[in-house]
Design a protein around this motif. Structure first.
Motif, PDB file in Angstrom:
ATOM      1  N   LEU B 305       0.813  -1.210   0.000  1.00 49.15           N
ATOM      2  CA  LEU B 305       0.000   0.000   0.000  1.00 49.15           C
ATOM      3  C   LEU B 305       0.844   1.256   0.000  1.00 49.15           C
ATOM      4  O   LEU B 305       0.628   2.163  -0.781  1.00 49.15           O
ATOM      5  CB  LEU B 305      -0.894   0.031   1.236  1.00 49.15           C
ATOM      6  CG  LEU B 305      -2.296  -0.495   1.066  1.00 49.15           C
ATOM      7  CD1 LEU B 305      -3.075  -0.283   2.338  1.00 49.15           C
ATOM      8  CD2 LEU B 305      -2.990   0.197  -0.106  1.00 49.15           C
ATOM      9  N   GLN B 329     -12.482  -0.764  -0.615  1.00 50.67           N
ATOM     10  CA  GLN B 329     -12.691  -1.665  -1.754  1.00 50.67           C
ATOM     11  C   GLN B 329     -11.726  -1.310  -2.891  1.00 50.67           C
ATOM     12  O   GLN B 329     -11.122  -2.200  -3.499  1.00 50.67           O
ATOM     13  CB  GLN B 329     -14.140  -1.560  -2.234  1.00 50.67           C
ATOM     14  CG  GLN B 329     -14.508  -2.524  -3.348  1.00 50.67           C
ATOM     15  CD  GLN B 329     -14.480  -3.982  -2.888  1.00 50.67           C
ATOM     16  OE1 GLN B 329     -14.986  -4.307  -1.826  1.00 50.67           O
ATOM     17  NE2 GLN B 329     -13.863  -4.852  -3.681  1.00 50.67           N
ATOM     18  N   LEU B 331      -8.779   0.185  -2.637  1.00 49.69           N
ATOM     19  CA  LEU B 331      -7.431  -0.223  -2.244  1.00 49.69           C
ATOM     20  C   LEU B 331      -7.287  -1.736  -2.393  1.00 49.69           C
ATOM     21  O   LEU B 331      -6.283  -2.234  -2.911  1.00 49.69           O
ATOM     22  CB  LEU B 331      -7.142   0.188  -0.790  1.00 49.69           C
ATOM     23  CG  LEU B 331      -7.001   1.688  -0.520  1.00 49.69           C
ATOM     24  CD1 LEU B 331      -6.865   1.946   0.973  1.00 49.69           C
ATOM     25  CD2 LEU B 331      -5.794   2.267  -1.253  1.00 49.69           C
ATOM     26  N   PHE B 332      -8.314  -2.457  -1.960  1.00 49.59           N
ATOM     27  CA  PHE B 332      -8.299  -3.919  -2.058  1.00 49.59           C
ATOM     28  C   PHE B 332      -8.139  -4.356  -3.508  1.00 49.59           C
ATOM     29  O   PHE B 332      -7.291  -5.186  -3.829  1.00 49.59           O
ATOM     30  CB  PHE B 332      -9.591  -4.495  -1.473  1.00 49.59           C
ATOM     31  CG  PHE B 332      -9.747  -5.972  -1.651  1.00 49.59           C
ATOM     32  CD1 PHE B 332      -9.109  -6.864  -0.803  1.00 49.59           C
ATOM     33  CD2 PHE B 332     -10.523  -6.482  -2.686  1.00 49.59           C
ATOM     34  CE1 PHE B 332      -9.243  -8.229  -0.976  1.00 49.59           C
ATOM     35  CE2 PHE B 332     -10.665  -7.851  -2.862  1.00 49.59           C
ATOM     36  CZ  PHE B 332     -10.022  -8.724  -2.005  1.00 49.59           C
ATOM     37  N   LYS B 334      -6.866  -2.789  -5.980  1.00 48.83           N
ATOM     38  CA  LYS B 334      -5.524  -2.497  -6.496  1.00 48.83           C
ATOM     39  C   LYS B 334      -4.512  -3.503  -5.976  1.00 48.83           C
ATOM     40  O   LYS B 334      -3.666  -3.992  -6.712  1.00 48.83           O
ATOM     41  CB  LYS B 334      -5.106  -1.088  -6.072  1.00 48.83           C
ATOM     42  CG  LYS B 334      -5.798  -0.006  -6.873  1.00 48.83           C
ATOM     43  CD  LYS B 334      -5.257   1.357  -6.466  1.00 48.83           C
ATOM     44  CE  LYS B 334      -6.219   2.457  -6.902  1.00 48.83           C
ATOM     45  NZ  LYS B 334      -5.965   3.709  -6.170  1.00 48.83           N
ATOM     46  N   VAL B 335      -4.586  -3.821  -4.674  1.00 50.54           N
ATOM     47  CA  VAL B 335      -3.582  -4.705  -4.073  1.00 50.54           C
ATOM     48  C   VAL B 335      -3.741  -6.135  -4.565  1.00 50.54           C
ATOM     49  O   VAL B 335      -2.762  -6.822  -4.862  1.00 50.54           O
ATOM     50  CB  VAL B 335      -3.688  -4.685  -2.528  1.00 50.54           C
ATOM     51  CG1 VAL B 335      -2.783  -5.750  -1.912  1.00 50.54           C
ATOM     52  CG2 VAL B 335      -3.303  -3.316  -1.995  1.00 50.54           C
ATOM     53  N   ILE B 336      -4.968  -6.575  -4.646  1.00 51.81           N
ATOM     54  CA  ILE B 336      -5.219  -7.995  -4.892  1.00 51.81           C
ATOM     55  C   ILE B 336      -5.191  -8.356  -6.372  1.00 51.81           C
ATOM     56  O   ILE B 336      -4.996  -9.513  -6.734  1.00 51.81           O
ATOM     57  CB  ILE B 336      -6.564  -8.401  -4.244  1.00 51.81           C
ATOM     58  CG1 ILE B 336      -6.427  -8.316  -2.724  1.00 51.81           C
ATOM     59  CG2 ILE B 336      -6.987  -9.804  -4.620  1.00 51.81           C
ATOM     60  CD1 ILE B 336      -5.205  -9.019  -2.161  1.00 51.81           C
ATOM     61  N   ALA B 337      -5.343  -7.362  -7.231  1.00 51.58           N
ATOM     62  CA  ALA B 337      -5.318  -7.636  -8.670  1.00 51.58           C
ATOM     63  C   ALA B 337      -4.086  -8.457  -9.023  1.00 51.58           C
ATOM     64  O   ALA B 337      -2.972  -8.100  -8.678  1.00 51.58           O
ATOM     65  CB  ALA B 337      -5.306  -6.316  -9.436  1.00 51.58           C
TER      66      ALA B 337
END
Lengths: 342, 342
Positions: B305, B329, B331-332, B334-337
């Motif tokens: 992050l 959501q 941020l999630f 972006k991170v999890i992609a």
């Protein structure tokens, strides 16, 4: 997650809750508390209505009489026609049903007053999630227009840290008596208190306890001064630090309650005037985003891992083939492989 | 993370701790407690030595006298030449320094007894991590050969759930007196207790409290019976459920302590004979793997992050452009992609 995808029933509940319907509010809180997809949409849609309430944490050990105090505060606020919501996170609170019959009878009339809304939280069995769910419930109560929200928590361990994450003002309730109380103070409960109340002031030891707390407090006065350093100079209108007051109350006969409410108002004014209110709001928002993110990652982790991978890892550890740390590292490597930096 | 990459100093400390050197043990625990990379390697390497100790949680409200009880238990064990380690998670415990001077003086002689090792945990400010760090410390003490490890925790909120995650036997300590104590019982502390102790048995109300607890317990007797259903039939040698005993002690003058230790031993034997010991071990290992995995994901999340992304999200929420849920959501996403399913 689309903000507009709220189903018709939920949208209806929300409208009715905003219009003051108590039953709709109760149902809405259940949706939010259960953290369903709908709950997230409700919170997202109500968010623009939040930010008005003064959120006050009431914390203290079991036996300090904080439930009776909350009860008296509610009655006094109602005398002045102020609407108030109570969120009982404390599992021993009579507000959450964990009380002797007499306590519950004494507060039964509150349930029929439309200016009072009481919500008890199921705090056990949800490790790490108490503050998060509490915040959701508080946000809804804020959005529907309660100007004061009292959050009653048991003052021990993590709860004492978490209460500061969802409130503007923390009232620490102590019963008269040396020993354990002072131990608790030393152990750091004091670090989160904005107002200290010595309840059961009719007891002979009350005055001595007030003195003992005042001397402990002198060591902690530096705290707010330090916190002020976090605020950029231009947002600070007043540089005076908040000096934690030690008040006496006797919740059972209502003594000292009007003064406690007055001091709570002064603390709110202090936060607003000094610019610390925004600092607190920013801290709340940051904690809320982080909590949501963690929850989403957790849920994602469950689906990524599957029960089999975890049980297989447990098996390897039990047979001595791996340590728990290295088993976790292997799982981590498998799950995280392929993510990219943003 | 390679298991063989432990630096020479650390490897040396570990060898010395295993050989019984107390100072090395203390340093090793600090490494484990601070959760550094070295700490993870230490735990991985010591893991094969664990699984021998009887880990007993001692929990109860402040004022129940559980610290004095732990003190008496240690003295009694030492009389019988049994080595014992104490882990104080409770911030109000005299073992962790949160006590009146008198308490600390009374237990000072324990510090010079080589058969006793006392460790206090910094429990505040580490939300969600208390159980995890405690488990690490307990594992090390187990590995270096303490046959009994007493984990003292304050019995409220999440701590009461967490103590069961790291122990085999939970002793719930109550002081005589109705009211709050019984409220706490109703609120569920009883659900995790294997043994209940009414301490301060010299007080006149003690017998009445024992009776009150016994009647509450009758409603809870179903618990262990239910738990037995989780065990596959072939691992159960005895189908008798554990009936939670209610004991009386007077820690201050040592009364009832030998009996408490005897009953603790009986509970250990019960777990072993019934096959529940393995169930508990499996639960501990599962919780430990999950905790490590969460920690690794958390750390990874921080690096993914960056402070900027989070602060940018906080800014968007504060200006009303996004709700906290939708910010999380984004941020999630972006991170999890880019992560893949295993």
């Amino acid at each position: 997650l689309k903000q507009d995808s709220l189903n018709v029933d939920c949208a209806h509940l929300m409208q009715n809750a905003l219009a003051g319907n108590r039953r709709a509010l109760a149902k809405l809180l259940t949706i939010v508390e259960n953290d369903e997809a709908d709950g997230q949409i409700v919170l997202a849609q109500l968010f623009s209505h939040t930010g008005q309430a003064h959120i006050v944490g009431i914390t203290g050990s079991p036996g300090s009489g904080k439930s009776t105090l909350v009860n008296s505060m509610v009655r006094e606020l109602r005398k002045n026609d102020v609407k108030v919501a109570v969120v009982a996170v404390d599992p021993t609170s009579p507000f959450s049903g964990g009380a002797l019959l007499g306590d519950r009878l004494r507060m039964r009339d509150l349930a029929t007053d439309s200016g009072v809304f009481i919500r008890s939280m199921a705090s056990r069995g949800d490790p790490g999630g108490v503050a998060h769910t509490t915040r959701g419930v508080v946000n809804v109560l804020d959005a529907v227009g309660f100007p004061i929200i009292l959050v009653e928590t048991v003052g021990a361990g993590q709860a004492q840290v978490e209460v500061a994450q969802v409130t503007h003002t923390v009232v620490l309730v102590e019963a008269p008596g040396m020993g354990d109380d002072i131990q608790a103070l030393k152990a750091g409960m004091m670090e989160i208190a904005d107002i200290v109340v010595v309840n059961k002031s009719d007891k002979p030891e009350a005055q001595r306890t007030v003195q003992a707390i005042r001397s402990v407090l002198m060591l902690h006065e530096q705290r707010m001064a330090d916190e002020m350093n976090d605020v950029s100079p231009e947002t600070i209108n007043s540089h005076k630090a908040w000096s934690i007051p030690v008040l006496m109350t006797s919740a059972i006969n209502g003594q000292g309650i009007p003064n406690l409410l007055k001091v709570m108002g002064e603390h709110q004014k202090y936060l607003l005037d000094s610019g610390l209110w925004q600092v607190v709001q920013r801290r709340h928002v940051r904690a809320e985003i982080e909590a949501w993110l963690q929850r989403k990652i957790q849920a994602w982790l469950q689906t990524q891992l599957g029960k089999q991978s975890l049980e297989a890892a447990v098996g390897l550890v039990l047979t001595g083939e791996q340590s728990p740390v290295s088993a976790a590292q292997d799982l981590f490597n498998k799950v995280i492989a392929g993510t990219k930096k943003i």
